[in-house]
Design a protein around this motif. Structure first.
Motif, PDB file in Angstrom:
ATOM      1  N   ILE A  63      -0.435   4.820   7.191  1.00 28.01           N
ATOM      2  CA  ILE A  63      -1.647   5.450   6.680  1.00 28.01           C
ATOM      3  C   ILE A  63      -1.614   5.465   5.152  1.00 28.01           C
ATOM      4  N   GLY A  64      -2.645   4.897   4.556  1.00 32.59           N
ATOM      5  CA  GLY A  64      -2.797   4.888   3.106  1.00 32.59           C
ATOM      6  C   GLY A  64      -4.216   5.279   2.735  1.00 32.59           C
ATOM      7  N   GLY A 112      -7.870   0.407  10.939  1.00 35.35           N
ATOM      8  CA  GLY A 112      -6.720  -0.146  11.631  1.00 35.35           C
ATOM      9  C   GLY A 112      -5.517  -0.292  10.716  1.00 35.35           C
ATOM     10  N   SER A 113      -4.423  -0.756  11.278  1.00 35.94           N
ATOM     11  CA  SER A 113      -3.185  -0.915  10.503  1.00 35.94           C
ATOM     12  C   SER A 113      -2.434  -2.141  10.994  1.00 35.94           C
ATOM     13  N   MET A 114      -1.225  -2.331  10.485  1.00 35.48           N
ATOM     14  CA  MET A 114      -0.452  -3.496  10.902  1.00 35.48           C
ATOM     15  C   MET A 114      -0.075  -3.423  12.381  1.00 35.48           C
ATOM     16  N   HIS A 115      -0.157  -2.220  12.977  1.00 35.42           N
ATOM     17  CA  HIS A 115       0.133  -2.059  14.398  1.00 35.42           C
ATOM     18  C   HIS A 115      -1.115  -2.133  15.277  1.00 35.42           C
ATOM     19  N   ALA A 116      -2.293  -2.113  14.669  1.00 37.83           N
ATOM     20  CA  ALA A 116      -3.536  -1.952  15.424  1.00 37.83           C
ATOM     21  C   ALA A 116      -3.862  -3.183  16.261  1.00 37.83           C
ATOM     22  N   VAL A 166      -3.092  -0.947   6.590  1.00 37.74           N
ATOM     23  CA  VAL A 166      -2.927   0.507   6.702  1.00 37.74           C
ATOM     24  C   VAL A 166      -4.260   1.153   7.082  1.00 37.74           C
ATOM     25  N   TRP A 167      -4.176   2.215   7.875  1.00 33.96           N
ATOM     26  CA  TRP A 167      -5.328   3.084   8.050  1.00 33.96           C
ATOM     27  C   TRP A 167      -5.664   3.689   6.691  1.00 33.96           C
ATOM     28  N   GLU A 168      -6.937   3.969   6.463  1.00 32.46           N
ATOM     29  CA  GLU A 168      -7.352   4.492   5.162  1.00 32.46           C
ATOM     30  C   GLU A 168      -8.073   5.828   5.324  1.00 32.46           C
ATOM     31  N   TRP A 169      -7.524   6.850   4.672  1.00 26.12           N
ATOM     32  CA  TRP A 169      -8.147   8.167   4.699  1.00 26.12           C
ATOM     33  C   TRP A 169      -9.548   8.099   4.088  1.00 26.12           C
ATOM     34  N   CYS A 170     -10.483   8.810   4.699  1.00 31.02           N
ATOM     35  CA  CYS A 170     -11.818   8.992   4.140  1.00 31.02           C
ATOM     36  C   CYS A 170     -12.019  10.468   3.817  1.00 31.02           C
ATOM     37  N   ALA A 171     -13.090  10.782   3.127  1.00 29.55           N
ATOM     38  CA  ALA A 171     -13.326  12.154   2.671  1.00 29.55           C
ATOM     39  C   ALA A 171     -13.702  13.099   3.808  1.00 29.55           C
ATOM     40  N   ASP A 172     -14.228  12.572   4.904  1.00 36.29           N
ATOM     41  CA  ASP A 172     -14.859  13.398   5.934  1.00 36.29           C
ATOM     42  C   ASP A 172     -13.894  14.169   6.836  1.00 36.29           C
ATOM     43  N   THR A 173     -14.327  15.373   7.201  1.00 32.70           N
ATOM     44  CA  THR A 173     -13.726  16.087   8.321  1.00 32.70           C
ATOM     45  C   THR A 173     -14.158  15.381   9.600  1.00 32.70           C
ATOM     46  N   PRO A 221       0.834  -1.201   0.000  1.00 35.48           N
ATOM     47  CA  PRO A 221       0.000   0.000   0.000  1.00 35.48           C
ATOM     48  C   PRO A 221       0.874   1.259   0.000  1.00 35.48           C
ATOM     49  N   ALA A 222       0.452   2.272  -0.733  1.00 35.43           N
ATOM     50  CA  ALA A 222       1.150   3.561  -0.715  1.00 35.43           C
ATOM     51  C   ALA A 222       0.896   4.223   0.638  1.00 35.43           C
ATOM     52  N   VAL A 223       1.967   4.527   1.349  1.00 30.31           N
ATOM     53  CA  VAL A 223       1.857   5.159   2.666  1.00 30.31           C
ATOM     54  C   VAL A 223       2.687   6.443   2.675  1.00 30.31           C
ATOM     55  N   ASP A 224       2.788   7.055   3.853  1.00 27.48           N
ATOM     56  CA  ASP A 224       3.449   8.362   3.953  1.00 27.48           C
ATOM     57  C   ASP A 224       2.760   9.379   3.049  1.00 27.48           C
ATOM     58  N   VAL A 225       1.435   9.286   2.974  1.00 28.12           N
ATOM     59  CA  VAL A 225       0.650  10.225   2.176  1.00 28.12           C
ATOM     60  C   VAL A 225      -0.313  10.967   3.102  1.00 28.12           C
ATOM     61  N   THR A 226      -0.415  12.269   2.932  1.00 26.19           N
ATOM     62  CA  THR A 226      -1.358  13.056   3.703  1.00 26.19           C
ATOM     63  C   THR A 226      -2.764  12.886   3.129  1.00 26.19           C
TER      64      THR A 226
END
Length: 301
Positions: free
Chosen positions: A293-294, A267-271, A232-239, A152-157
């Motif tokens: 985070i991806g 969750g992620s590999m550490h969760a 990886v945690w996955e970003w969603c659109a929401d504030t 997964p692509a990580v290190d992305v804001t």
């Protein structure tokens, strides 16, 4: 001009437009057009997500038609380079009604999971797996140099994830869509997955050995989605707002209000096990990035 200087320039431009409205249309248009330029191979010249996000907001203030015009080369290049590849990896979900969040009396509960509330989701499409390095490097060549293409692509804001999705002609899933996909038509804490079998479906603290793993190397849920839990945690659109559920719309909810933090899910590999629950709401600042985070992409039907 450095990335930080360019980001500051467009942030200031976006702030000015928000406070004073649009003036000097032609000057703004040319400055924004520069942000969405591509090279001869169709690769964006600017790939910093926050810079692009501010530029997009300025273009949007000029009007929908003007925004489409100013971002046309950038968006066209993205769809030509990656659109079909992403489309082939999307799962179509018919939508429906489900109980979002955690009911009273259930434990454990993390901040913002209550009240549980009925939500209706319209049909949408969602990536079968998180966006990989292989795909993200078509947008940002050299990203995570040396990391496996299937990771997964990580290190992305959140900005990076949002603007990659727009470049490719897609969007991020809302957190309601994410939870709908995770629940897969079931009411369990992990959707249709028995918690005792979670290691077969997710890379998390019990089996990941603290490392990322290639996507789709665990089982899919009954909706055909891999890696929704763990990896990886996955970003969603929401504030993110802890009290949003108390006044959330029933149909296709999305918190697009102001705020510094954005929702991430899964969750992620550490969760720990509980952090992989469907209802667990994580959140970080929109400009935050980390190696766990991806994101995955979504689209309307």
């Amino acid at each position: 001009m450095t990335t930080s200087e360019l980001r500051a320039e467009y942030r200031a431009l976006a702030d000015t437009v928000r406070r004073r409205g649009v003036t000097h249309h032609d000057d703004l248009a040319e400055r924004v057009r520069t942000a969405f330029a591509v090279d001869g191979d169709g690769v964006p010249r600017v790939t910093d997500g926050e810079t692009l996000h501010h530029a997009w907001s300025v273009a949007d203030a000029l009007g929908p038609g003007r925004c489409a015009e100013l971002t046309a080369a950038w968006r066209t290049a993205g769809r030509e380079r990656i659109g079909e590849r992403i489309a082939a990896g999307l799962v179509t979900l018919d939508g429906g009604s489900f109980l979002m969040g955690t009911p009273e009396g259930s434990a454990p509960v993390y901040c913002g999971e209550r009240p549980a509330h009925r939500v209706k989701i319209t049909a949408f499409r969602m990536g079968r797996v998180p966006v990989t390095n292989e795909l993200f490097r078509l947008f940002r060549p050299g990203h995570a140099s040396g990391a496996g293409a299937a990771l997964p692509a990580v290190d992305v804001t959140w900005y990076d994830a949002t603007m990659f999705a727009r470049w490719a002609g897609y969007r991020l899933p809302t957190e309601a869509e994410w939870e709908f996909a995770g629940r897969a038509g079931a009411d369990g804490a992990y959707g249709d997955i028995d918690p005792q079998d979670l290691t077969a479906y997710a890379w998390f603290s019990e089996n990941s050995k603290g490392a990322l793993h290639p996507v789709a190397t665990r089982r899919a849920n009954s909706y055909g989605m891999h890696d929704l839990f763990g990896n990886v945690w996955e970003w969603c659109a929401d504030t993110y707002a802890p009290g949003f559920y108390a006044h959330s719309p029933e149909i296709a909810p999305l918190n697009s209000g102001p705020g510094d933090e954005r929702v991430s899910r899964g969750g992620s590999m550490h969760a720990f096990t509980d952090m992989c629950r469907c209802a667990f709401r994580h959140h970080e600042p929109a400009d935050y990035w980390a190696y766990d985070i991806g994101f995955r992409i979504a689209a309307d039907v």
